[in-house]
Design a protein around this motif. Structure first.
Motif, PDB file in Angstrom:
ATOM      1  N   SER A  66     -75.660 -54.732 101.431  1.00 11.95           N
ATOM      2  CA  SER A  66     -75.334 -54.639 102.859  1.00 11.95           C
ATOM      3  C   SER A  66     -76.353 -55.386 103.715  1.00 11.95           C
ATOM      4  CB  SER A  66     -75.275 -53.171 103.280  1.00 11.95           C
ATOM      5  OG  SER A  66     -75.081 -53.042 104.669  1.00 11.95           O
ATOM      6  N   ASP A  67     -77.634 -55.226 103.382  1.00 12.13           N
ATOM      7  CA  ASP A  67     -78.681 -55.901 104.160  1.00 12.13           C
ATOM      8  C   ASP A  67     -78.657 -57.417 103.946  1.00 12.13           C
ATOM      9  OD1 ASP A  67     -79.490 -53.502 105.176  1.00 12.13           O
ATOM     10  OD2 ASP A  67     -81.155 -53.213 103.789  1.00 12.13           O
ATOM     11  N   PHE A  68     -78.310 -57.847 102.738  1.00 14.46           N
ATOM     12  CA  PHE A  68     -78.152 -59.286 102.471  1.00 14.46           C
ATOM     13  C   PHE A  68     -77.039 -59.852 103.346  1.00 14.46           C
ATOM     14  CE2 PHE A  68     -76.123 -62.830 100.337  1.00 14.46           C
ATOM     15  CZ  PHE A  68     -77.187 -63.615  99.920  1.00 14.46           C
ATOM     16  N   PHE A  69     -75.942 -59.130 103.434  1.00 10.55           N
ATOM     17  CA  PHE A  69     -74.820 -59.546 104.271  1.00 10.55           C
ATOM     18  C   PHE A  69     -75.239 -59.593 105.738  1.00 10.55           C
ATOM     19  CE2 PHE A  69     -70.907 -58.280 106.658  1.00 10.55           C
ATOM     20  CZ  PHE A  69     -70.181 -59.434 106.427  1.00 10.55           C
ATOM     21  N   ALA A  70     -76.045 -58.611 106.172  1.00 10.48           N
ATOM     22  CA  ALA A  70     -76.543 -58.605 107.551  1.00 10.48           C
ATOM     23  C   ALA A  70     -77.408 -59.832 107.821  1.00 10.48           C
ATOM     24  CB  ALA A  70     -77.346 -57.328 107.818  1.00 10.48           C
ATOM     25  N   GLY A  71     -78.217 -60.235 106.841  1.00  8.04           N
ATOM     26  CA  GLY A  71     -79.042 -61.431 107.000  1.00  8.04           C
ATOM     27  C   GLY A  71     -78.211 -62.694 107.152  1.00  8.04           C
TER      28      GLY A  71
END
Length: 347
Positions: A66-71
């Protein structure tokens, strides 16, 4: 005359500063945070990729995803905002993508932080209780689909109801609500209560549905759960024996990691809640859209920042993960040296 001229110059200077902040400073900051977010979460994903049979590792892997996608969203948001300055036709597509993808990543990330702290608490307080992987996967999929539907509904509802307006007007209406599905909630309340419902009551319902439940509540749960976990860790250490130095050191390290993760998430998430709460109650519809954008996009950077800091904390605080990263870097360097030597030999 001089006073009028000075006022005009000051207003023009302020507008130029706001424009520079909106079109340059914030996009560049979003790109930098996004790059850090992608790189750090790539390491975490690589580390936990083969360990997802463990429930905690599965949650960490899901959070890193999820955080990778946010980045990625942060990078494209920054690039898109700067491009829309030169090509105004890109304004609506850029903010549409940011509105849909960015909000979805924020909701999922906050939810996964709650799952992480809840699963950790269950393992500490009820060691014999087994948390099934299927429960975690089902909860993540259900929550993600729910908010994906709500966010898409918000966007299509807003755009279809104001189809005759300009793209800029649609954006102003869309961003006058704190977060999705604010416009839909407002419309439902108007239908049920009619004109009796005041602006404050409608905004209160919107804040509860769109801000408190997905953002403020996870902050409170994470903070309370983190404090309980630390207390439980030291209670278990005392029960095993005060002279057990290794247990105390392990408990101390674990407690510090929990405190750092909890504080970072609480600060970023709660500050974000404060900003969108101000937007929900104190910003009027006729206020400058540029001011709204600067405030809201600045608050979004906090969520991106949380997604970038969390994996860095895991890497720095985890001995095994640091060894994994060091090994990967050294093997990559060795491979590059070997390739260069082989090329030199052929030459």
């Amino acid at each position: 005359m001089n006073a009028t001229t000075n006022a005009t110059v000051e207003a023009s200077s302020l507008m130029m500063k706001q424009t520079f902040t909106f079109q340059v400073t914030l996009p560049v900051l979003a790109i930098l945070i996004g790059v850090c977010c992608v790189l750090a979460n790539t390491v975490v994903l690589a580390f936990f990729r083969s360990k997802t049979a463990n429930v905690m590792h599965l949650v960490y892997f899901s959070l890193a995803t999820s955080d990778f996608f946010a980045g990625v969203v942060a990078i494209f948001q920054g690039i898109g905002v700067m491009m829309s300055h030169y090509w105004p036709c890109l304004t609506l597509p850029v903010y549409s993508i940011f509105f849909i993808a960015g909000q979805l990543s924020f909701h999922i990330s906050a939810f996964l932080n709650v799952i992480l702290t809840v699963v950790r608490s269950i393992m500490l307080f009820i060691p014999l209780c087994q948390v099934r992987r299927t429960w975690i996967v089902a909860a993540i999929i259900a929550y993600s689909l729910l908010w994906a539907i709500l966010i898409l509904t918000e966007w299509f509802w807003t755009y279809s109801h104001f189809l005759t307006l300009s793209d800029r007007a649609v954006l102003e209406i869309l961003y006058s609500y704190p977060r999705p599905p604010g416009a839909v909630v407002d419309a439902v309340i108007r239908q049920i209560g009619g004109e009796k419902e005041t602006l404050f009551s409608r905004r209160g319902a919107i804040w509860f549905t769109c801000v408190f439940v997905p953002y403020a509540l996870p902050s409170l749960i994470t903070l309370a759960s983190g404090g309980a976990q630390i207390g439980r860790i030291f209670c278990r250490v005392k029960s095993t024996g005060k002279n057990n130095g290794k247990s105390q050191e392990r408990a101390r390290k674990m407690s510090i990691t929990i405190v750092i993760l909890t504080v970072v998430f609480f600060i970023c998430n709660t500050t974000y809640v404060k900003v969108v709460s101000m937007d929900a109650f104190w910003m009027e519809m006729n206020e400058s859209i540029t001011n709204n954008f600067i405030l809201l996009i600045s608050s979004n950077h906090l969520m991106y920042l949380n997604s970038a800091i969390t994996p860095v904390i895991l890497i720095l605080r985890g001995k095994t993960m640091r060894k994994f990263l060091t090994k990967r870097l050294s093997s990559s360097r060795h491979h590059d040296i070997k390739g260069t030597s082989s090329l030199a030999t052929k030459v």
